[in-house]
Design an enzyme around this catalytic site. Structure first.
Site, mmCIF file in Angstrom:
data_model
loop_
_atom_site.group_PDB
_atom_site.id
_atom_site.type_symbol
_atom_site.label_atom_id
_atom_site.label_comp_id
_atom_site.label_asym_id
_atom_site.label_seq_id
_atom_site.Cartn_x
_atom_site.Cartn_y
_atom_site.Cartn_z
ATOM 1 N N LEU A 172 -0.943 10.168 4.624
ATOM 2 C CA LEU A 172 -2.430 9.586 4.481
ATOM 3 C C LEU A 172 -3.202 9.885 3.696
ATOM 4 O O LEU A 172 -4.178 9.892 3.608
ATOM 5 C CB LEU A 172 -3.105 8.629 5.211
ATOM 6 N N SER A 223 0.705 -1.542 -0.199
ATOM 7 C CA SER A 223 -0.246 -0.151 0.159
ATOM 8 C C SER A 223 1.090 1.362 -0.265
ATOM 9 O O SER A 223 2.081 1.520 0.527
ATOM 10 C CB SER A 223 -0.621 -0.010 1.163
ATOM 11 N N GLY A 277 9.341 -5.385 3.694
ATOM 12 C CA GLY A 277 10.564 -4.798 4.166
ATOM 13 C C GLY A 277 11.657 -4.304 3.392
ATOM 14 O O GLY A 277 12.313 -5.501 2.999
ATOM 15 N N CYS A 296 0.121 3.884 12.330
ATOM 16 C CA CYS A 296 0.304 5.615 12.337
ATOM 17 C C CYS A 296 -1.432 5.874 12.935
ATOM 18 O O CYS A 296 -0.248 7.163 13.876
ATOM 19 C CB CYS A 296 0.961 6.395 11.420
ATOM 20 N N ASN A 322 -4.061 -1.085 8.135
ATOM 21 C CA ASN A 322 -3.644 0.081 8.895
ATOM 22 C C ASN A 322 -3.826 0.719 10.235
ATOM 23 O O ASN A 322 -4.200 2.132 10.116
ATOM 24 C CB ASN A 322 -2.888 1.307 8.041
ATOM 25 N N ILE A 368 3.709 10.936 3.988
ATOM 26 C CA ILE A 368 3.090 11.605 2.824
ATOM 27 C C ILE A 368 1.794 12.242 3.542
ATOM 28 O O ILE A 368 0.988 13.257 3.017
ATOM 29 C CB ILE A 368 2.881 10.615 2.319
#
Lengths: 268, 306
Positions: free
Chosen positions: B77, B25, B246, B133, B130, B75
């Site tokens: 989101l 993503s 990763g 964050c 997600n 960014i």
């Protein structure tokens, strides 16, 4: 978006010519598929094909200076490790090239065109001048080019060879042309020659001055922006710039919405 | 002699993937951005840019910085919101025959649950959640760094959705395996890891952070050893499939993650550097299996020797 013929390509492009003088380099790359669909103001992203080191990681974006017979020419200044690695390459070596990317210049139907370039921002103006001339050979095309020194302008000496182009120069140090800013040349040229479409590429303070002048004079104005960029295809959203109405429109993306924008669409 | 094509298929619960190569993503747009470079239908799945309930304009620039063998991003989101996503992005995604995974993100538990429900009627293969964050409304504890919240979000999304649920885990925790266990307990179909590692870069000339957001997420080849270690730790701990993410950019990287226990993998930053990489890795993995006379990619999963 529906299925379409490929608008972008990734290919292995052989370097046909490379020459560097001081920190300014000119490189010609065989990239027929890209040249076939490329337009003035678009760009390519390149990386030495043999470099699997991941360091530096990103490709480097360069606007198209010339496109002739399947060969594309870029002009760049050595500013960091990425460009230094490119400058060390030799004819016969291969670049991994992605392009053409972004939205280029809209060719105006105005009879007169002012191409305002500063420093490395002069690079896309060669292809632009040729494109305008090809669309309408009657067009009056005036290039107003600024740089720090005459040495920097030497990298773009080939613009002087375009017989349909009138070139005026300005340098910060007075070593060539007008001793001062390129915006002075634009103001003088418009006062003497009359209205026209303005296209600009260069350092942000220069483009901002050009855009504000055009707004005051109500001249159509396009600016070509440069930012740090990772993907070049509108995926990472890293190359954001503020739209004219940030609260309403949010950010625009240089790689996908630009690099060329109508000056009125971005935050000045 | 007939050379049999190796079997590249893998399964995440009832969901059968043609191969274990997915795109991460935020690094692959909505697929269409890469249609000129990759035959999308050859990929195991594409995971689209994270979508939230309301549109988000994202963070001010500069948003990205190149670092040694990696990149930092903040960014913020940026996305058009679920309404626009469903009307403008979903129709074109339905043209692809590969699996489409929609990544969702919220500011509150309710937002995650709402998003799960809004995706019920779509033909997507799975939802990726997600929880790396965003902050919880109450108390401000990050969802992904508190095992109890990981459990709560997973359970709510599980209850409100009819799709496989992949919980995307943050590496910015002391014990990522505990987060994975909480996701499993909450009913996750799979876990994907790792999201980016929190990092920073400073311009010594201006003495300011290079990112407008000051800090950002580190990704790219630089983080691969950390990601691999975390995938290995999580695979020991949970029974649900693990999706490795990763710094993956080569076939060797893919094989390493499979050996460490990943059932599938996601290509992230590498897509930004080499837009054709995802399909190259599908071909490369098939060649690797052929050359090493391995009949099925499943044989590699968890194949690490002591």
């Amino acid at each position: 978006m529906t299925m379409h013929a490929k608008a972008k390509h990734q290919l292995q492009g052989e370097i046909r010519e490379i020459s560097c003088r001081d920190e300014y380099c000119r490189m010609t790359i065989a990239a027929p598929a890209i040249c076939h669909v490329a337009a003035a103001g678009q760009f390519v992203m390149v990386k030495p094909a043999a470099d699997k080191s991941n360091d530096p990681l990103f490709r480097r974006p360069f606007s198209l200076h010339q496109v002739v017979d399947g060969l594309l020419t870029i002009i760049f200044k050595i500013v960091g490790r990425g460009t230094r690695n490119l400058a060390k390459m030799q004819a016969g070596e291969v670049l991994d090239v992605v392009g053409p990317l972004g939205k280029g210049f809209q060719l105006s139907s105005e009879p007169r065109h002012y191409l305002v370039g500063g420093g490395m921002g002069i690079a896309p103006l060669h292809l632009l001048a040729e494109s305008i001339n090809r669309q309408n050979p009657q067009s009056e095309i005036i290039a107003l080019l600024g740089a720090r020194t005459a040495r920097e302008l030497d990298a773009f000496a080939d613009l002087q060879d375009l017989r349909f182009l009138r070139v005026e120069l300005a340098t910060d140090d007075g070593t060539a042309g007008h001793h001062g800013l390129v915006i002075d040349l634009l103001e003088r040229a418009v006062a003497a020659g009359g209205r026209g479409a303005v296209y600009s590429c260069g350092p942000w303070p220069m483009m901002k001055a050009v855009a504000l002048y055009c707004r005051a004079k109500q001249l159509p104005c396009q600016v070509s922006l440069e930012t740090v960029m990772a993907c070049g295809v509108g995926a990472c959203l890293g190359c954001a710039v503020s739209g004219a109405d940030v609260a309403g429109d949010g950010y625009l993306h240089v790689c996908k919405d630009g690099p060329v924008f109508e000056a009125g669409k971005i935050w000045l | 002699m007939v050379v049999n094509k190796p079997d590249l298929t893998v399964a995440i619960g009832d969901w059968q993937l043609a191969n274990p190569i997915m795109t991460a993503s935020g690094t692959f747009g909505y697929g269409a951005e890469f249609a000129d470079f990759v035959n999308l239908n050859r990929l195991g799945a594409i995971v689209v840019k994270g979508v939230s309930v309301k549109p988000r304009i994202g963070n001010p620039p500069p948003r990205i910085v190149e670092t040694a063998c990696g990149m930092l991003n903040a960014i913020g989101l940026e996305n058009p919101g679920i309404d626009k996503f469903l009307t403008e992005k979903m129709p074109q995604l339905q043209n692809f025959t590969c699996g489409v995974v929609v990544n969702i993100l919220g500011d509150s538990l309710e937002e995650y649950c709402t998003l799960a429900e809004r995706l019920k009627e779509t033909a997507i293969a799975a939802i990726e959640v997600n929880i790396s964050c965003p902050n919880v409304k109450k108390g401000g504890v990050a969802f992904g760094t508190d095992a109890r919240m990981v459990y709560e979000v997973t359970r709510c999304v599980r209850e409100r959705s009819n799709k496989p649920i992949i919980m995307k885990l943050s590496p910015n925790v002391t014990d990522i395996a505990a987060m994975a266990a909480a996701a499993e307990e909450g009913g996750a179909s799979a876990v994907s890891l790792i999201n980016t590692l929190l990092g920073m870069a400073i311009d010594i000339r201006t003495r300011r952070p290079k990112l407008a957001n000051k800090v950002g997420g580190l990704s790219g080849p630089a983080i691969k050893p950390i990601a691999l270690r975390m995938v290995w730790q999580v695979a020991q701990r949970v029974k649900v499939p693990v999706i490795g993410i990763g710094g993956i950019s080569t076939v060797e990287d893919v094989v390493e993650f499979l050996l460490a226990g990943a059932t599938a993998i996601q290509i992230g930053t590498a897509n930004l550097i080499n837009p054709g990489v995802a399909e190259e890795l599908v071909d490369g993995l098939e060649n690797y299996l052929l050359e090493n006379k391995i009949a099925a990619v499943k044989e590699l999963i968890n194949g690490l020797l002591a």
